[in-house]
Scaffold this active site. Structure first.
Site, PDB file in Angstrom:
ATOM      1  N   GLU A  12     -46.489   3.462 -57.417  1.00 33.90           N
ATOM      2  CA  GLU A  12     -47.911   3.459 -57.074  1.00 33.90           C
ATOM      3  C   GLU A  12     -48.685   4.092 -58.217  1.00 33.90           C
ATOM      4  OE1 GLU A  12     -45.861   5.849 -56.484  1.00 33.90           O
ATOM      5  OE2 GLU A  12     -47.031   7.625 -57.070  1.00 33.90           O
ATOM      6  N   SER A  31     -54.784  17.896 -68.329  1.00 33.09           N
ATOM      7  CA  SER A  31     -53.706  16.954 -68.005  1.00 33.09           C
ATOM      8  C   SER A  31     -53.886  15.570 -68.611  1.00 33.09           C
ATOM      9  CB  SER A  31     -53.557  16.848 -66.482  1.00 33.09           C
ATOM     10  OG  SER A  31     -54.797  16.538 -65.884  1.00 33.09           O
ATOM     11  N   LYS A  46     -48.377  12.245 -67.461  1.00 32.77           N
ATOM     12  CA  LYS A  46     -47.502  11.382 -66.648  1.00 32.77           C
ATOM     13  C   LYS A  46     -46.302  10.835 -67.428  1.00 32.77           C
ATOM     14  CE  LYS A  46     -50.025  11.409 -62.761  1.00 32.77           C
ATOM     15  NZ  LYS A  46     -49.565  11.964 -61.483  1.00 32.77           N
TER      16      LYS A  46
HETATM   17  C1  LIG Z   1     -54.969  12.916 -65.991  1.00 32.04           C
HETATM   18  C2  LIG Z   1     -54.463  13.181 -64.624  1.00 32.04           C
HETATM   19  N1  LIG Z   1     -54.359  14.458 -64.199  1.00 32.04           N
HETATM   20  C3  LIG Z   1     -53.912  14.764 -62.972  1.00 32.04           C
HETATM   21  C4  LIG Z   1     -53.540  13.759 -62.088  1.00 32.04           C
HETATM   22  C5  LIG Z   1     -53.079  14.154 -60.728  1.00 32.04           C
HETATM   23  O1  LIG Z   1     -51.713  14.057 -60.562  1.00 32.04           O
HETATM   24  P1  LIG Z   1     -50.803  15.354 -60.445  1.00 32.04           P
HETATM   25  O2  LIG Z   1     -51.463  16.257 -59.442  1.00 32.04           O
HETATM   26  O3  LIG Z   1     -49.515  14.827 -59.993  1.00 32.04           O
HETATM   27  O4  LIG Z   1     -50.741  15.988 -61.784  1.00 32.04           O
HETATM   28  C6  LIG Z   1     -53.614  12.411 -62.487  1.00 32.04           C
HETATM   29  C7  LIG Z   1     -53.213  11.334 -61.585  1.00 32.04           C
HETATM   30  O5  LIG Z   1     -53.369  10.170 -61.845  1.00 32.04           O
HETATM   31  C8  LIG Z   1     -54.090  12.117 -63.792  1.00 32.04           C
HETATM   32  O6  LIG Z   1     -54.194  10.860 -64.227  1.00 32.04           O
END
Ligand SMILES: Cc1ncc(COP(=O)(O)O)c(C=O)c1O
Length: 401
Positions: free
Chosen positions: A116, A381, A94
């Site tokens: 948000e 992620s 993020k």
């Molecule tokens: C570690 C992590 N991965 C994935 C996501 C999902 O978001 P996005 O689909 O935008 O990557 C989040 C959302 O809070 C997250 O904290």
């Protein structure tokens, strides 16, 4: 950038049939201002230089790609690799778009960042950007997520953000977006609503994708350096879809199979999951056209997943488009598979993943067996520090899974 990215979306923000900007009239001039500012700065050498500096010296980029040998041996079949966004400062992808949005806000003369958050990762990242740029920060978060993701609430407060609890409806991510839009309308002159994924009205789906593109660019180069070739398969979890678009955009013009993994929660019944692409239909949500999970009255349906950051009844319009064109295959992993992957990656690789990212790990563990001799690169992620209290208090240490 590669050719797909140059031509998609259109100038009005359409990815095929999806995207656009359906705004209440008071917000139209503010989104126009954001579009124009982004158009200018994305081509400015000064912006690019400063963002590169921040990524290297503040965020700690590039994050590595790790070969998950133990997990690969355990699963048998394909070799599994992970792009380590858990090692990005604040513990998730993020921050990649939050630092860029902070820079954009400064360029626009704004003094406040607001957004948000679901899992709290976007909130923490934006609060971090606000502290870095010396701005105020206001984060809207559903009460259910506040209880589940307590460590991230503490982090946001330590970083100086005001956390606004959202107590209506499902008290989760969708309501947090509703609440933040409401608050933004009265302060759009001084604040930037830094939307937390590739969702929302144009230009956010395009802008956030482009700010996350660094993930795919780095991963592609690193993978080739490690193995001498491209991966056969690339996978990422999909909530709104920002980590997935960052990763996919690096491989979109290559002959590489791309997989988005949606949360199947506890079952495929409406209300038990948040697998929007797999089960949704065309609709509008939060000012853009996409696939939406709808209830019998045509309103956004209640959703459930163990991962707060995936708990959204819509999805980024580019994912709806890539699903329609067939360039990306979308599949699911349920709560149980994600939790199994959470425990497996912790024990066998020494990496505690975010519950969101664990959905991508679950996909790799399941698919490895079916693809002997192939390579699977997942986007890890984020890290799971935020989830350890909730997981261990609710599910123990994985003995019974
Ligand atoms: C570690 C992590 N991965 C994935 C996501 C999902 O978001 P996005 O689909 O935008 O990557 C989040 C959302 O809070 C997250 O904290």
């Amino acid at each position: 950038m590669a050719s797909y990215l140059k031509t998609t979306p259109t100038r009005e923000g359409w990815f095929g049939d999806y995207g656009g900007a359906m705004l209440p009239p008071p917000l139209e001039p503010h989104f126009k201002e954001i579009r124009e500012a982004y158009d200018r700065i994305s081509k400015s050498a000064e912006f690019i230089r400063e963002l590169r500096y921040i990524r290297k010296h503040f965020q700690g980029r590039p994050t590595p790609v790790s070969y998950l040998k133990n997990l690969s041996d355990l699963c048998g079949g394909a070799q599994i690799y992970a792009k380590r966004e858990d090692l990005n400062h604040t513990g998730a992808h993020k921050l990649n778009h939050c630092m860029a949005e902070g820079l954009l806000a400064r360029f626009m003369g704004k003094t406040k960042l607001m957004a948000e958050t679901g899992a709290g990762q976007h909130g923490v990242a934006l609060a971090t950007a606000a502290a870095y740029f010396g701005m105020e920060c206001e984060i809207h978060m559903g009460e259910i997520d506040i209880a589940k993701e307590a460590p991230n609430v503490t982090r946001m407060k330590l970083l100086g953000a005001t956390v606004v609890p959202v107590s209506f409806g499902g008290r989760s991510l969708k309501e947090a977006v509703d609440s933040c839009f409401q608050s933004y309308i009265s302060q759009a002159d001084t604040a930037l609503f830094a939307i937390g994924s590739v969702v929302g009205p144009h230009p956010f789906p395009m802008m956030v994708r482009n700010f996350q593109h660094v993930v795919g660019v780095e991963a592609r180069e690193q993978f080739i350096e490690m193995t001498g070739e491209l991966p056969d398969m690339v996978a990422a979890c999909v909530g709104g879809g920002s980590n997935a678009m960052g990763m996919f955009s690096g491989f979109i013009d290559d002959d590489v199979a791309l997989y988005g993994v949606e949360p199947l929660g506890t079952s495929s019944a409406l209300g038990d999951h948040a697998a929007t692409i797999s089960f949704g239909e065309d609709g509008d949500i939060h000012g853009f056209r996409t696939l939406v999970l709808k209830d019998a009255d045509g309103n956004p349906a209640p959703v459930h997943t163990v991962a707060s950051g995936l708990d959204y009844p819509g999805v980024g319009p580019e994912h709806a488009h890539l699903h329609k064109t067939g360039r990306v295959s979308y599949t699911t992993a349920d709560d149980k598979e994600a939790l199994g992957a959470f425990f497996a990656l912790s024990r066998h690789e020494g990496i505690i993943p975010a519950l969101e990212s664990a959905h991508a790990v679950a996909f790799a563990m399941r698919e490895a067996k079916n693809h002997p001799g192939k390579s699977i690169l997942i986007n890890l992620s984020g890290r799971g520090d935020k989830d350890i209290d909730y997981v261990t208090q609710t599910f123990g240490f994985g003995e019974t899974l």
